[in-house]
Every structure is written in structure tokens, then in C-alpha cells.
Scaffold this active site. Structure first.
Site, PDB file in Angstrom:
ATOM      1  N   ARG A  90       0.812  -1.238   0.000  1.00 52.80           N
ATOM      2  CA  ARG A  90       0.000   0.000   0.000  1.00 52.80           C
ATOM      3  C   ARG A  90       0.840   1.280   0.000  1.00 52.80           C
ATOM      4  O   ARG A  90       0.386   2.341   0.413  1.00 52.80           O
ATOM      5  CB  ARG A  90      -0.964   0.024   1.182  1.00 52.80           C
ATOM      6  CG  ARG A  90      -1.985  -1.060   1.129  1.00 52.80           C
ATOM      7  CD  ARG A  90      -3.286  -0.678   1.801  1.00 52.80           C
ATOM      8  NE  ARG A  90      -4.254  -1.728   1.575  1.00 52.80           N
ATOM      9  CZ  ARG A  90      -4.364  -2.806   2.356  1.00 52.80           C
ATOM     10  NH1 ARG A  90      -3.607  -2.928   3.415  1.00 52.80           N
ATOM     11  NH2 ARG A  90      -5.248  -3.730   2.078  1.00 52.80           N
ATOM     12  N   LYS A 122       3.735  11.934 -10.783  1.00 55.43           N
ATOM     13  CA  LYS A 122       2.854  11.084 -11.600  1.00 55.43           C
ATOM     14  C   LYS A 122       3.594   9.783 -11.884  1.00 55.43           C
ATOM     15  O   LYS A 122       4.703   9.801 -12.421  1.00 55.43           O
ATOM     16  CB  LYS A 122       2.514  11.764 -12.921  1.00 55.43           C
ATOM     17  CG  LYS A 122       1.366  12.736 -12.824  1.00 55.43           C
ATOM     18  CD  LYS A 122       0.934  13.138 -14.219  1.00 55.43           C
ATOM     19  CE  LYS A 122      -0.129  14.202 -14.184  1.00 55.43           C
ATOM     20  NZ  LYS A 122      -0.487  14.667 -15.534  1.00 55.43           N
ATOM     21  N   GLU A 125      10.167  18.584 -24.279  1.00 51.87           N
ATOM     22  CA  GLU A 125       9.473  18.934 -23.021  1.00 51.87           C
ATOM     23  C   GLU A 125      10.032  20.253 -22.458  1.00 51.87           C
ATOM     24  O   GLU A 125       9.313  21.025 -21.825  1.00 51.87           O
ATOM     25  CB  GLU A 125       9.616  17.821 -21.976  1.00 51.87           C
ATOM     26  CG  GLU A 125       9.164  16.428 -22.419  1.00 51.87           C
ATOM     27  CD  GLU A 125       7.655  16.162 -22.294  1.00 51.87           C
ATOM     28  OE1 GLU A 125       6.887  17.121 -22.085  1.00 51.87           O
ATOM     29  OE2 GLU A 125       7.265  14.975 -22.435  1.00 51.87           O
ATOM     30  N   LYS A 174       8.033  23.507 -13.605  1.00 53.30           N
ATOM     31  CA  LYS A 174       7.114  22.407 -13.312  1.00 53.30           C
ATOM     32  C   LYS A 174       6.727  22.410 -11.827  1.00 53.30           C
ATOM     33  O   LYS A 174       5.561  22.244 -11.475  1.00 53.30           O
ATOM     34  CB  LYS A 174       7.734  21.054 -13.713  1.00 53.30           C
ATOM     35  CG  LYS A 174       6.780  19.904 -13.413  1.00 53.30           C
ATOM     36  CD  LYS A 174       7.024  18.660 -14.218  1.00 53.30           C
ATOM     37  CE  LYS A 174       5.989  17.596 -13.863  1.00 53.30           C
ATOM     38  NZ  LYS A 174       6.146  16.352 -14.573  1.00 53.30           N
ATOM     39  N   GLU A 211      -3.845  17.559 -10.339  1.00 52.78           N
ATOM     40  CA  GLU A 211      -4.310  18.039 -11.653  1.00 52.78           C
ATOM     41  C   GLU A 211      -5.799  18.332 -11.701  1.00 52.78           C
ATOM     42  O   GLU A 211      -6.548  17.765 -12.490  1.00 52.78           O
ATOM     43  CB  GLU A 211      -3.920  17.044 -12.755  1.00 52.78           C
ATOM     44  CG  GLU A 211      -3.971  17.685 -14.135  1.00 52.78           C
ATOM     45  CD  GLU A 211      -3.293  16.834 -15.210  1.00 52.78           C
ATOM     46  OE1 GLU A 211      -2.152  16.411 -14.999  1.00 52.78           O
ATOM     47  OE2 GLU A 211      -3.939  16.629 -16.239  1.00 52.78           O
ATOM     48  N   ARG A 264      -2.391  22.379 -13.510  1.00 53.21           N
ATOM     49  CA  ARG A 264      -1.412  21.348 -13.893  1.00 53.21           C
ATOM     50  C   ARG A 264      -1.679  20.796 -15.293  1.00 53.21           C
ATOM     51  O   ARG A 264      -0.778  20.317 -15.968  1.00 53.21           O
ATOM     52  CB  ARG A 264      -1.400  20.216 -12.853  1.00 53.21           C
ATOM     53  CG  ARG A 264      -0.327  19.199 -13.151  1.00 53.21           C
ATOM     54  CD  ARG A 264      -0.034  18.250 -12.018  1.00 53.21           C
ATOM     55  NE  ARG A 264       1.057  17.376 -12.426  1.00 53.21           N
ATOM     56  CZ  ARG A 264       1.691  16.525 -11.652  1.00 53.21           C
ATOM     57  NH1 ARG A 264       1.339  16.412 -10.389  1.00 53.21           N
ATOM     58  NH2 ARG A 264       2.667  15.776 -12.122  1.00 53.21           N
ATOM     59  N   ASN A 281       0.218  19.458 -20.058  1.00 50.14           N
ATOM     60  CA  ASN A 281      -0.185  18.519 -21.110  1.00 50.14           C
ATOM     61  C   ASN A 281      -0.172  19.133 -22.493  1.00 50.14           C
ATOM     62  O   ASN A 281      -0.650  18.509 -23.445  1.00 50.14           O
ATOM     63  CB  ASN A 281      -1.615  18.066 -20.833  1.00 50.14           C
ATOM     64  CG  ASN A 281      -1.621  16.801 -20.038  1.00 50.14           C
ATOM     65  OD1 ASN A 281      -1.320  15.757 -20.589  1.00 50.14           O
ATOM     66  ND2 ASN A 281      -1.935  16.906 -18.771  1.00 50.14           N
ATOM     67  N   HIS A 317       0.078  17.065 -25.628  1.00 43.89           N
ATOM     68  CA  HIS A 317       0.058  15.650 -25.266  1.00 43.89           C
ATOM     69  C   HIS A 317      -1.185  14.893 -25.726  1.00 43.89           C
ATOM     70  O   HIS A 317      -1.135  13.673 -25.846  1.00 43.89           O
ATOM     71  CB  HIS A 317       0.270  15.476 -23.759  1.00 43.89           C
ATOM     72  CG  HIS A 317       1.716  15.585 -23.357  1.00 43.89           C
ATOM     73  ND1 HIS A 317       2.442  16.734 -23.544  1.00 43.89           N
ATOM     74  CD2 HIS A 317       2.580  14.681 -22.820  1.00 43.89           C
ATOM     75  CE1 HIS A 317       3.679  16.540 -23.110  1.00 43.89           C
ATOM     76  NE2 HIS A 317       3.785  15.295 -22.670  1.00 43.89           N
ATOM     77  N   HIS A 350      -0.151  11.564 -27.437  1.00 46.73           N
ATOM     78  CA  HIS A 350      -0.512  10.220 -26.962  1.00 46.73           C
ATOM     79  C   HIS A 350      -1.220   9.423 -28.067  1.00 46.73           C
ATOM     80  O   HIS A 350      -1.029   8.210 -28.187  1.00 46.73           O
ATOM     81  CB  HIS A 350      -1.390  10.306 -25.707  1.00 46.73           C
ATOM     82  CG  HIS A 350      -0.615  10.729 -24.484  1.00 46.73           C
ATOM     83  ND1 HIS A 350      -1.208  11.221 -23.351  1.00 46.73           N
ATOM     84  CD2 HIS A 350       0.722  10.726 -24.238  1.00 46.73           C
ATOM     85  CE1 HIS A 350      -0.272  11.495 -22.458  1.00 46.73           C
ATOM     86  NE2 HIS A 350       0.906  11.210 -22.975  1.00 46.73           N
ATOM     87  N   HIS A 368       8.501   9.279 -27.156  1.00 46.98           N
ATOM     88  CA  HIS A 368       7.574  10.229 -26.529  1.00 46.98           C
ATOM     89  C   HIS A 368       7.871  11.697 -26.892  1.00 46.98           C
ATOM     90  O   HIS A 368       6.989  12.425 -27.329  1.00 46.98           O
ATOM     91  CB  HIS A 368       7.583  10.017 -25.009  1.00 46.98           C
ATOM     92  CG  HIS A 368       6.665  10.936 -24.282  1.00 46.98           C
ATOM     93  ND1 HIS A 368       5.291  10.832 -24.370  1.00 46.98           N
ATOM     94  CD2 HIS A 368       6.904  12.025 -23.498  1.00 46.98           C
ATOM     95  CE1 HIS A 368       4.734  11.794 -23.645  1.00 46.98           C
ATOM     96  NE2 HIS A 368       5.690  12.526 -23.109  1.00 46.98           N
TER      97      HIS A 368
END
Ligand SMILES: NC(=O)c1ccc[n+]([C@@H]2O[C@H](COP(=O)([O-])OP(=O)(O)OC[C@H]3O[C@@H](n4cnc5c(N)ncnc54)[C@H](O)[C@@H]3O)[C@@H](O)[C@H]2O)c1
Ligand SMILES: [Zn+2]
Length: 377
Positions: free
Chosen positions: A132, A154, A196, A238, A248, A252, A256, A259, A263, A277
Site C-alpha cells: 500500500r 505522476k 518537453e 514544473k 491536476e 497542472r 499537457n 500531449h 498520446h 515520446h
């Protein structure tokens, strides 16, 4: 060169969670100074990119890192996984979990992610869910992971349905970004990381964008001082964004930029290395800018200037480079529907009102999008 320490703290979290990002040279060779308090008398599991090995006589980074850690912990286990997005799947996740559990870890044990964004994302996710949740440290070894994926918490893996759809927010205890380790990075991977970096300038810092335009020659030559500035500035931008919006819910999402397109492109590229990427992000950002222009939000000269900078770093800027993916507007829009930013079946895109001025555009009109994509593909 003096190393820098940036602190990332979270405003919305009352437990005052915070951690340091260490940026400099020779940090990997002697990490015990930074990590001592996290490693002493604990079981340490280093999940590393298989590019690095203890036996490599030329590339000694992993060997030296492990030797230094062993001065404070006698229980160090190594697990190796390949870089590349194909590794970020449920199969590798399961294998890592079963291996780590076999080491009889406890909640005080520490995972160290030693590699690029792929290792960082999957190792971070293992740390988030095993027992956990246990602590982890990021040692990013690609430019992309130093400027982006190692910070902000993330973590996750890809699903067959789409990229990064399984994951958790889990912040590291510390990040160690060493400029020296970038020397062995293939040019293509280095350039991909710059996509990026340029993104940060476009989102909210025109002067950083202008600095990149001015310094591009030194950057290509891997000038260490310039590299350190790039990593530091990117992490600052960032960190400033994520500290106010860790999960987010608002600002935030700006990170993206490009993106949604990226993606989808990666999905059709089948994560097989044809497009990596950062390259998909480069195309995605140029499309986001063109779409912003198409909808009347920015000027044509902005598009040209942005594409120009990407081209200086040999990055793709349009679908032209990837005709073999046989894309269509309908296929792409189908993919956009899986984007995590969408709400109530409405498409959301990050667009720009000029360089340094990104904004969230909700409820994008499908007809506009179709018309735009038909023109671009
Ligand atoms: N979590 C986040 O916030 C976030 C943000 C951006 C990107 N990402 C994810 O990051 C991933 C991309 O990361 P990446 O570009 O670092 O890819 P990667 O981890 O696949 O690394 C790229 C390649 O470089 C190799 N490599 C790593 N370090 C090296 C070194 N020092 N020298 C030589 N080769 C080296 C790897 O083996 C791999 O082949 C994607 O999965 C993307 O979704 C996550
Ligand atoms: Zn990205």
C-alpha cells in the site's frame, strides 16, 4: 560546477509534504551524502534501466552508485528492466512486484528508480502500490526524465487502450539529476527531452523560450552549464505548477500541452520505437499551436517561430514525418476520447494565445477539430 537544490512543496497538502531535487555533476558517483537518511539500515531495491550494468567497464555509473549506497545499507537488491515504452505494461509491473515481495521487504524499505522516464514511471508506480505504498527516490538518467517525469509524482503504466491510463500520484523522497550521466544518451533521446523543455517556455515563460532560441548551439554541444540551467529552469517551472495543483484539478493540465495529439500518435506508433515520446510531443505541440491559430487564438508568426526551434533540435513538427502510420481525423478523434483531461464526454485541449501563454480549452467543437485535422494529415 556547483550543484543546485530546488525544493518542491505542496500547498494543498496540510502535511507539508516536500522534497529536494538535486541538480549538478558527480552526484551519482557519491549519492550517499544526499541519501544517507533515507537508506541507513533499510532494504534498498534499485530498479534500473538495463542500459546500465554493474559489469560495464566503460559506464561505471550504476556500479559507483551501488557501492556508495552499500556504505549505509547491506541489503541492496537490483532489478533490471529495459527502457522504452513497451516496458511500461502490466506484465513488467507484475514481475517487478513479485520479485520485490520475494526480498521480504517492509514498509521502511526504499525503492530507487535509476533510469529514464519509463523506469521512473513504472518503479514509482510499484512504490505507490506495494504494501500500500513505500518510499522511493528518482535518479533520472535521460534529459526527458530530468526535466519532466521525475518530478511531480505522476507514476504509472500504459494500458492496451491508451498511454498512462493506469497509475497513481506518488511523490518521491528526493530526485538526483546528474548532468554527467547524459553524456551517453543517444542524440535522438537527448533531442526528445528538449521537446518537453521547449514546452515549459511555451506554457508560461517566453524569456526561457527566447533563451533556448539564443543558446541552441551550446545546448546541442551539451555544454554542461547550459544543461544545468535547462534542467533547473524546467524543474522550477514544473514545481511551481504542481505545488498548487498536485492532483491536476486545474493549472497542472497546462503541462499537457501537445500531449493529447502526442498520446494518440504514440498509440498508432504502437510504442515500438518508430516515434518516441518527446518526438510525439514535438509534433503534438506544433499541432496544438496550429490548432490555436486555426481557432483564432494566436498569430501565424508564433507557429513558425515554434516549429523553427523544434527543427533546430532535429525534432519532427508535423504528420509529414510519419505518413506510414496511416492516420485519419476520425481515427485520431476516437483516440482523443480516452484523454484523461476530458470531462462529461467533451474534448479538452491545451492551446496557446501566443508564446508563453497556454490555456485550457474545454468543449472543443468536433467539426472544427475534424476540419483542422483533415488539413494537417
Ligand atoms: N510521470 C510523468 O510526469 C511523465 C512526464 C513525461 C514523460 N513521462 C513518460 O516518460 C517516458 C519517456 O521517458 P524517456 O524519454 O526517459 O524514455 P526511456 O526511459 O525509455 O529512455 C529512453 C532510452 O534511453 C536509454 N537510456 C536511459 N538513460 C540512458 C543514458 N544515460 N545513456 C544512454 N541511454 C540511456 C533507455 O534504455 C531507453 O532506450 C514515457 O513513458 C512518458 O510517458 C512521464
Ligand atoms: Zn510528456
Amino acid at each position: 560546477m556547483k550543484s543546485k537544490i530546488l525544493n518542491v512543496s505542496f500547498n494543498e497538502d496540510f502535511s507539508k509534504k516536500s522534497y529536494n531535487i538535486h541538480i549538478g555533476t558527480d552526484l551519482i558517483l557519491n549519492p550517499k551524502i544526499i541519501l544517507r537518511k533515507f537508506i541507513e539500515k533499510r532494504k534498498i531495491i534499485i530498479i534500473h534501466d538495463s542500459y546500465f550494468s554493474l559489469q560495464d567497464n566503460k559506464n561505471k555509473y550504476l556500479y559507483k552508485f551501488v557501492e556508495s549506497i552499500k556504505e549505509y545499507s547491506s541489503n541492496v537488491y537490483l532489478l533490471s528492466i529495459p527502457g522504452g515504452d513497451k516496458t511500461k505494461d502490466i506484465f513488467h509491473l507484475n514481475k517487478l512486484i513479485e520479485n520485490i515481495l520475494s526480498f521480504e521487504i517492509d514498509r521502511e524499505s526504499l525503492i530507487i528508480a535509476f533510469g529514464g522516464g519509463v523506469v521512473g514511471d513504472i518503479a514509482g508506480f510499484v512504490s505507490a502500490i506495494i504494501l500500500r505504498g513505500i518510499n522511493f527516490v528518482q535518479v533520472p538518467t535521460t534529459l526527458l526524465s530530468q526535466v519532466d517525469s521525475s518530478i511531480g509524482g505522476k507514476t504509472g503504466i500504459n494500458s492496451k487502450i491508451g498511454k498512462n491510463l493506469i497509475g497513481a500520484f506518488h511523490q518521491p523522497l528526493a530526485v538526483i539529476s546528474d548532468m554527467n550521466v547524459l553524456e551517453s544518451l543517444p542524440k535522438r533521446e537527448f533531442n526528445a527531452g528538449l521537446a518537453e523543455v521547449i514546452k515549459y517556455g511555451l506554457i508560461k515563460d517566453i524569456s526561457f523560450f527566447e533563451w533556448l532560441e539564443k543558446e541552441y548551439k551550446d545546448i546541442i554541444r551539451l555544454n554542461q552549464l547550459k544543461l544545468q540551467t535547462i534542467v533547473t529552469k524546467s524543474c522550477e517551472i514544473k514545481a511551481e505548477i504542481v505545488k498548487n495543483d498536485e492532483k491536476e484539478k486545474g493549472e497542472r493540465a497546462l503541462l499537457n500541452l501537445g500531449h493529447t495529439f502526442a498520446h494518440a500518435i504514440e498509440y498508432f506508433g504502437n510504442h515500438d520505437g518508430r516515434i518516441i515520446h518527446g518526438e510525439a510531443v514535438s509534433i503534438g505541440i506544433c499541432l496544438a499551436l496550429k490548432f490555436s491559430y486555426f481557432l483564432g487564438f494566436c498569430r501565424e508568426e508564433d507557429l513558425k517561430r515554434v516549429a523553427n526551434l523544434f527543427e533546430k533540435f532535429n525534432l519532427p513538427t508535423s504528420f509529414n514525418n510519419f505518413k506510414n502510420l496511416s492516420l485519419s481525423s476520425a481515427k485520431l478523434i476516437e483516440r482523443f476520447k480516452f484523454d484523461k483531461k476530458n470531462k462529461q464526454n467533451q474534448l479538452t485541449f491545451i492551446l496557446n494565445k501566443g508564446i508563453g501563454k497556454s490555456f485550457v480549452h474545454n468543449n472543443v467543437d468536433i467539426n472544427d477539430l475534424t476540419q483542422f485535422l483533415d488539413k494537417e494529415i
